[in-house]
Design a protein around this motif. Sequence first.
Motif: not given
Length: 177
Positions: A26-37
Motif C-alpha cells: 500500500e505504501k509503495i502504491n501510494n508513493d509511485f501512483g501510476n508510474e511504471h517501476i
Amino acid sequence: MNIKLEDLKPYLSEQLIQEKIKEVAEKINNDFGNEHIYVICVLKGAVMFATSLVKHLKMPLQMEFVRLSSYGNSTSSSGKVNSVDISLPNLNGENVLIVEDIIDTGLTAKFLTDFINSNFKTKSTKFCSLLDKRCCRKVDIEPDYYCIEVDNKFLVGFGLDCEGYYRNIPYIGYVEM
Ligand code: IMP
Ligand code: MG
C-alpha cells in the motif's frame, strides 16, 4: 549443518507475513501512483516475497531478476557479495525497486544499489526488504521499505534457506545455534 523441520522454532506466521506485505505494498502504491517501476528481485531468497508483493502492486511494472550471494552455505555473512548473474535492461530514467528477503550486514543492499546507480541514471532507486535484521548492520544503509524488523537469529522459510532447503515453508522459523 543438517537441520530437521521439527527443529525449526516458529518465529513469524504466514498470516503476519502476508499482512505486513500488504501494508508495504500500500505504501509503495501510494508513493509511485501510476508510474511504471522495474521490480528487481534478488534471487534466490527474495523469490517468495517478490511474487507475493507484486500481486498487491497496482502500477504498471516489469520484473527483473538478479542472482547474488553472500552467505554461501554458512549461517552468517561471508562479508563479500558474489554476483552470480547481474544482467539488467537499460534502467536509465526508470523507477527501480530492489526487492530483497532480508537486510543483514547491508553489504548486498549497498552492492546492488551502488551497481545500479553507477551503471544507470535512474529516476529513483529504492530498496525494499521483507525483513530488517537491523542489529547486524556493517554498512550505513537503511531500506526505503521493510515489512518486519527481526532479531539476530538465523531465519529459515518463505524464501530464506538453510543449505538450500526450506525456502518453500510458508512461515519463518529460526534455528537455535
Ligand atoms: P547482507 O548482505 O549481510 O545484508 O545479507 C543479505 C543476504 O544474506 C540476504 O539476501 C540473505 O540471502 C542472507 N541472509 C541474511 N540473514 C539470513 C538469515 O537469517 N537466514 C538466511 N539467509 C540470510
Ligand atoms: Mg538474499
